[in-house]
Design a protein around this motif. Structure first.
Motif, short mmCIF file in Angstrom:
data_model
loop_
_atom_site.label_atom_id
_atom_site.label_comp_id
_atom_site.label_asym_id
_atom_site.label_seq_id
_atom_site.Cartn_x
_atom_site.Cartn_y
_atom_site.Cartn_z
N ASP A 31 0.84 -1.20 0.00
CA ASP A 31 0.00 0.00 0.00
C ASP A 31 0.88 1.24 0.00
O ASP A 31 2.01 1.22 0.49
CB ASP A 31 -0.90 0.02 1.24
N MET A 32 0.34 2.32 -0.54
CA MET A 32 1.11 3.55 -0.64
C MET A 32 0.23 4.74 -0.27
O MET A 32 -0.94 4.80 -0.65
CB MET A 32 1.65 3.72 -2.06
N GLU A 33 0.78 5.65 0.49
CA GLU A 33 0.12 6.91 0.83
C GLU A 33 1.06 8.05 0.44
O GLU A 33 2.27 7.98 0.68
CB GLU A 33 -0.20 6.97 2.31
N VAL A 34 0.51 9.09 -0.16
CA VAL A 34 1.32 10.19 -0.68
C VAL A 34 0.76 11.52 -0.20
O VAL A 34 -0.46 11.72 -0.16
CB VAL A 34 1.36 10.18 -2.23
N GLU A 35 1.66 12.42 0.17
CA GLU A 35 1.30 13.77 0.57
C GLU A 35 2.16 14.74 -0.24
O GLU A 35 3.37 14.56 -0.36
CB GLU A 35 1.55 13.95 2.06
#
Length: 371
Positions: free
Chosen positions: A274-278
């Motif tokens: 999974d990947m989360e980006v800001e």
């Protein structure tokens, strides 16, 4: 490339004076049948051949939207086309052991780790320019203020140790910036508004105005510490079902000329990554950082060697309002090398690369031109 060899290869292609009398459309058709390297060699014969050689490049070779430069398992370099969603082999006249650590225009910076050397290679002309041996090796990233054909061009290298060094070739001396130690080392760098901006592992962004003649670098902090240096180790602690990875930080300059920091966190599960980006952008007039909620009409491409923005035009294969991530440590755990994160819905998907590539070299976003 050895000029004598290039001349010999040019003679082999030209054959005799009759070639000069060929109609342009016939010469273009012939050049489309030869290898990319010989097509490049044909450019140095004369101006008319240069025009035909440029016209003979397939439109989807590496000269429009960003391409991902890959090292194939066999050792050769290739480009992955987003529009075609396939690998496009491209013969770069350099040693198989060379590793791309940066680019500007049609120039690739190739590091030879065993020899501790760097050279610039032009993918359209075959020219090469040597860079004085840097004091930092291995080199994680290299930036150029301008192409090596421009007067006063400057080279900045970021070592994997987190230290930055600069030089003005050909007769300059390397100058090292040591300030990264207090930020856990520098993780990325970019050139913005004539300043060298460095991103620390603690999230700090420092802008330097460098005078190589006086050997001084005046620093100003654009972004304060975001988290302790030991944050990465703390973030790595997770449960049995889910392992939290570290935040990777990237500096980029978008198409409006604004400085951007992209933070990406990954989580490894048994069956997926999974990947989360800001994304945050520096509003220079207000001197503050703003969260980017939407990338209207464009996408960001980030990686440890190069980051950039590009328009999401029709037929380009680029998804609007997305962040494209290429990094071997995580994406290699699943059968793709490009992670695509939508800022609109937080959905992360993988873009498969047919044919595979070597995990020994970092995939690199590049956007060369044939100018």
């Amino acid at each position: 490339m050895d000029p004598r060899r290039r001349t010999a290869e040019s003679s082999e292609i030209s054959g005799g004076s009759g070639w000069a009398d060929l109609p342009p459309e016939l010469l273009e058709a012939i050049l489309k049948l030869v290898s990319p390297r010989h097509r490049v060699t044909a450019r140095v014969v004369c101006s008319s051949w240069r025009t035909c050689a440029r016209a003979s490049f397939p439109s989807d070779l590496p000269f429009d939207s960003p391409r991902l430069l890959l090292r194939r398992p066999a050792g050769d370099l290739a480009f992955f086309s987003l529009r075609r969603a396939e690998i496009l082999p491209f013969a770069l006249p350099t040693a198989a052991a060379a590793r791309c650590c940066g680019h500007i225009g049609g120039w690739l910076a190739m590091a030879f780790d065993e020899d501790r050397e760097i050279a610039l290679w032009n993918i359209t002309s075959g020219e090469s320019v040597a860079i004085p041996r840097p004091p930092l090796f291995p080199v994680a990233k290299m930036l150029l203020s301008a192409p090596p054909t421009s007067p006063g061009w400057v080279v900045a290298v970021l070592g994997r140790s987190g230290t930055i060094a600069l030089i003005q070739p050909p007769g300059g001396r390397w100058m090292t910036i040591e300030h990264g130690a207090e930020h856990g080392g520098f993780q990325d760098m970019a050139i913005w508004r004539g300043r060298l901006c460095a991103l620390g592992c603690d999230g700090t962004v420092v802008a330097y105005r460098v005078s190589l003649s006086r050997r001084v670098a005046a620093a100003s902090v654009l972004r304060a510490v975001q988290h302790p240096v030991g944050y990465a180790a703390a973030a790595a602690a997770g449960g049995q079902q889910r392992i939290r990875g570290r935040w990777w930080n990237y500096l980029a300059v978008d198409i409006a000329g604004e400085l951007v920091v992209v933070r990406r966190e990954y989580s490894v599960r048994r069956d997926a990554v999974d990947m989360e980006v800001e994304v945050v952008r520096y509003a220079a007039a207000e001197k503050k950082w703003e969260t980017v909620e939407e990338l209207a009409g464009q996408a960001l491409f980030v990686g440890s060697v190069a980051s950039m923005a590009a328009p999401a035009t029709e037929g380009s294969g680029i998804r609007e309002n997305c962040v494209y991530v290429a990094r071997r440590e995580v994406e290699m755990l699943v059968p793709h090398a490009i992670g695509v994160y939508s800022l609109a819905d937080g959905d992360a998907t993988g873009l498969a690369i047919s044919g595979g590539h070597s995990v020994a070299a970092e995939p690199v976003w590049i956007n060369p031109s044939i100018a």
